[in-house]
Design a protein around this motif. Structure first.
Motif, PDB file in Angstrom:
ATOM      1  N   ASN A 131       0.790  -1.109   0.163  1.00  0.00           N
ATOM      2  CA  ASN A 131      -0.026  -0.008   0.061  1.00  0.00           C
ATOM      3  C   ASN A 131       0.713   1.186  -0.101  1.00  0.00           C
ATOM      4  OD1 ASN A 131      -2.441  -1.416  -0.105  1.00  0.00           O
ATOM      5  ND2 ASN A 131      -2.460  -1.501   2.260  1.00  0.00           N
ATOM      6  N   SER A 132       2.073   1.376   0.841  1.00  0.00           N
ATOM      7  CA  SER A 132       2.877   2.309   0.887  1.00  0.00           C
ATOM      8  C   SER A 132       3.327   2.706  -0.275  1.00  0.00           C
ATOM      9  CB  SER A 132       3.920   2.090   1.968  1.00  0.00           C
ATOM     10  OG  SER A 132       3.457   2.178   3.152  1.00  0.00           O
ATOM     11  N   ARG A 133       3.915   1.561  -1.094  1.00  0.00           N
ATOM     12  CA  ARG A 133       4.524   1.603  -2.381  1.00  0.00           C
ATOM     13  C   ARG A 133       3.659   2.234  -3.472  1.00  0.00           C
ATOM     14  NH1 ARG A 133       8.300   2.075  -5.823  1.00  0.00           N
ATOM     15  NH2 ARG A 133       8.612   0.828  -7.556  1.00  0.00           N
ATOM     16  N   SER A 134       2.376   1.668  -3.676  1.00  0.00           N
ATOM     17  CA  SER A 134       1.368   2.182  -4.524  1.00  0.00           C
ATOM     18  C   SER A 134       1.171   3.544  -4.172  1.00  0.00           C
ATOM     19  CB  SER A 134       0.176   1.307  -4.603  1.00  0.00           C
ATOM     20  OG  SER A 134      -0.797   1.504  -3.346  1.00  0.00           O
ATOM     21  N   ASP A 135       0.882   3.853  -2.791  1.00  0.00           N
ATOM     22  CA  ASP A 135       0.597   5.404  -2.545  1.00  0.00           C
ATOM     23  C   ASP A 135       1.667   6.480  -3.002  1.00  0.00           C
ATOM     24  OD1 ASP A 135      -1.847   4.597  -1.405  1.00  0.00           O
ATOM     25  OD2 ASP A 135      -1.186   4.804   0.516  1.00  0.00           O
ATOM     26  N   ALA A 136       2.953   5.743  -2.597  1.00  0.00           N
ATOM     27  CA  ALA A 136       4.189   7.010  -3.305  1.00  0.00           C
ATOM     28  C   ALA A 136       4.299   6.935  -4.530  1.00  0.00           C
ATOM     29  CB  ALA A 136       5.425   6.185  -2.649  1.00  0.00           C
ATOM     30  N   LEU A 137       3.859   5.768  -5.425  1.00  0.00           N
ATOM     31  CA  LEU A 137       4.050   6.244  -6.815  1.00  0.00           C
ATOM     32  C   LEU A 137       2.771   6.857  -7.357  1.00  0.00           C
ATOM     33  CD1 LEU A 137       4.592   2.460  -7.751  1.00  0.00           C
ATOM     34  CD2 LEU A 137       6.057   4.408  -8.161  1.00  0.00           C
ATOM     35  N   ASN A 138       1.529   7.154  -6.863  1.00  0.00           N
ATOM     36  CA  ASN A 138       0.470   7.759  -7.139  1.00  0.00           C
ATOM     37  C   ASN A 138       0.384   9.305  -6.514  1.00  0.00           C
ATOM     38  OD1 ASN A 138      -0.532   5.630  -8.566  1.00  0.00           O
ATOM     39  ND2 ASN A 138      -1.700   5.035  -6.712  1.00  0.00           N
ATOM     40  N   GLU A 139       1.665   9.537  -5.524  1.00  0.00           N
ATOM     41  CA  GLU A 139       1.624  10.666  -4.977  1.00  0.00           C
ATOM     42  C   GLU A 139       2.236  11.625  -6.130  1.00  0.00           C
ATOM     43  OE1 GLU A 139       1.251  12.947  -1.434  1.00  0.00           O
ATOM     44  OE2 GLU A 139       0.830  10.841  -1.769  1.00  0.00           O
ATOM     45  N   ASP A 140       1.737  12.765  -6.103  1.00  0.00           N
ATOM     46  CA  ASP A 140       2.287  13.728  -7.224  1.00  0.00           C
ATOM     47  C   ASP A 140       2.341  14.937  -6.530  1.00  0.00           C
ATOM     48  OD1 ASP A 140      -0.410  14.324  -6.966  1.00  0.00           O
ATOM     49  OD2 ASP A 140      -0.849  14.298  -9.418  1.00  0.00           O
ATOM     50  N   ASP A 141       2.692  16.071  -7.253  1.00  0.00           N
ATOM     51  CA  ASP A 141       2.826  17.423  -6.820  1.00  0.00           C
ATOM     52  C   ASP A 141       1.530  18.084  -6.505  1.00  0.00           C
ATOM     53  OD1 ASP A 141       4.793  19.389  -6.364  1.00  0.00           O
ATOM     54  OD2 ASP A 141       3.861  20.599  -7.938  1.00  0.00           O
ATOM     55  N   ASP A 142       0.421  17.799  -7.383  1.00  0.00           N
ATOM     56  CA  ASP A 142      -0.795  18.281  -6.783  1.00  0.00           C
ATOM     57  C   ASP A 142      -1.248  17.805  -5.513  1.00  0.00           C
ATOM     58  OD1 ASP A 142      -0.893  19.894  -9.268  1.00  0.00           O
ATOM     59  OD2 ASP A 142      -1.388  17.999 -10.368  1.00  0.00           O
ATOM     60  N   THR A 143      -1.228  16.473  -5.324  1.00  0.00           N
ATOM     61  CA  THR A 143      -1.484  15.911  -4.012  1.00  0.00           C
ATOM     62  C   THR A 143      -0.870  16.565  -2.910  1.00  0.00           C
ATOM     63  OG1 THR A 143      -2.122  13.904  -5.015  1.00  0.00           O
ATOM     64  CG2 THR A 143      -1.855  13.650  -2.759  1.00  0.00           C
ATOM     65  N   LYS A 144       0.560  16.705  -3.076  1.00  0.00           N
ATOM     66  CA  LYS A 144       1.136  17.274  -2.020  1.00  0.00           C
ATOM     67  C   LYS A 144       0.821  18.753  -1.736  1.00  0.00           C
ATOM     68  CE  LYS A 144       5.201  14.724  -2.870  1.00  0.00           C
ATOM     69  NZ  LYS A 144       6.603  14.510  -3.465  1.00  0.00           N
ATOM     70  N   LYS A 145       0.580  19.411  -2.743  1.00  0.00           N
ATOM     71  CA  LYS A 145      -0.013  20.987  -2.542  1.00  0.00           C
ATOM     72  C   LYS A 145      -1.334  20.846  -1.954  1.00  0.00           C
ATOM     73  CE  LYS A 145       2.066  22.862  -6.743  1.00  0.00           C
ATOM     74  NZ  LYS A 145       1.860  23.381  -8.126  1.00  0.00           N
ATOM     75  N   ALA A 146      -2.292  19.967  -2.275  1.00  0.00           N
ATOM     76  CA  ALA A 146      -3.465  19.597  -1.619  1.00  0.00           C
ATOM     77  C   ALA A 146      -3.311  19.500  -0.026  1.00  0.00           C
ATOM     78  CB  ALA A 146      -4.529  18.699  -2.207  1.00  0.00           C
ATOM     79  N   ILE A 147      -2.534  18.602   0.178  1.00  0.00           N
ATOM     80  CA  ILE A 147      -2.355  18.353   1.693  1.00  0.00           C
ATOM     81  C   ILE A 147      -1.427  19.356   2.267  1.00  0.00           C
ATOM     82  CG2 ILE A 147      -0.607  16.662   3.052  1.00  0.00           C
ATOM     83  CD1 ILE A 147      -1.389  14.465   0.998  1.00  0.00           C
ATOM     84  N   SER A 148      -0.707  19.991   1.943  1.00  0.00           N
ATOM     85  CA  SER A 148      -0.148  21.157   2.461  1.00  0.00           C
ATOM     86  C   SER A 148      -1.037  22.251   2.485  1.00  0.00           C
ATOM     87  CB  SER A 148       0.966  21.793   1.430  1.00  0.00           C
ATOM     88  OG  SER A 148       1.487  23.078   2.018  1.00  0.00           O
TER      89      SER A 148
END
Length: 133
Positions: free
Chosen positions: A40-57
């Motif tokens: 799960n962590s591997r698939s989440d890391a692969l799917n994690e993109d810049d837009d998701t990081k901006k949304a979380i921030s």
């Protein structure tokens, strides 16, 4: 011999895909996931993109402002156009404060959608995320 031609490349591909990240490195990306399995962590890391990081921030900024009851910080997160066009933005911010008491301890991303359009050269990108707070 023929079976070996298929099995060996398959094993090599599996090893390469599994060796791309370590458990510690991937767990940093997915701190809020209670199920911290490697797959799960591997698939989440692969799917994690810049837009998701901006949304979380942005979510973390909002939660901090809500925890501090800082209506000006929330107000300034909106564009000038949105501030000018809204008739009751401050009332909405006050209503948000009434919904959440104290500091938010945990949150989880439950959905995310990114859509991109290209209309005769006019490009737009819309990101929509849902969080359980």
């Amino acid at each position: 011999m023929r079976k070996l031609q298929y099995i060996l490349p398959t094993i090599l591909i599996i090893l390469v895909l599994c060796a791309c990240s370590s458990r510690n490195e991937v767990s940093k990306v997915n701190d809020n996931n209670p199920d911290n399995s490697l797959v799960n962590s591997r698939s989440d890391a692969l799917n994690e993109d810049d837009d998701t990081k901006k949304a979380i921030s942005r979510l973390e900024e909002i939660l901090e402002a809500v925890g501090n009851q800082d209506s000006d910080a929330i107000y300034n997160m909106f564009s000038t156009n949105a501030q000018n066009e809204s008739n009751n933005l401050m009332d909405g911010i006050d209503y948000l404060f009434s919904l959440i008491e104290g500091k938010v301890e945990t949150w989880e991303k439950i959905a995310g959608n990114i859509s991109e359009t290209n209309d005769y050269g006019s490009q737009s990108k819309t990101c929509s995320y849902s969080f359980d707070v």
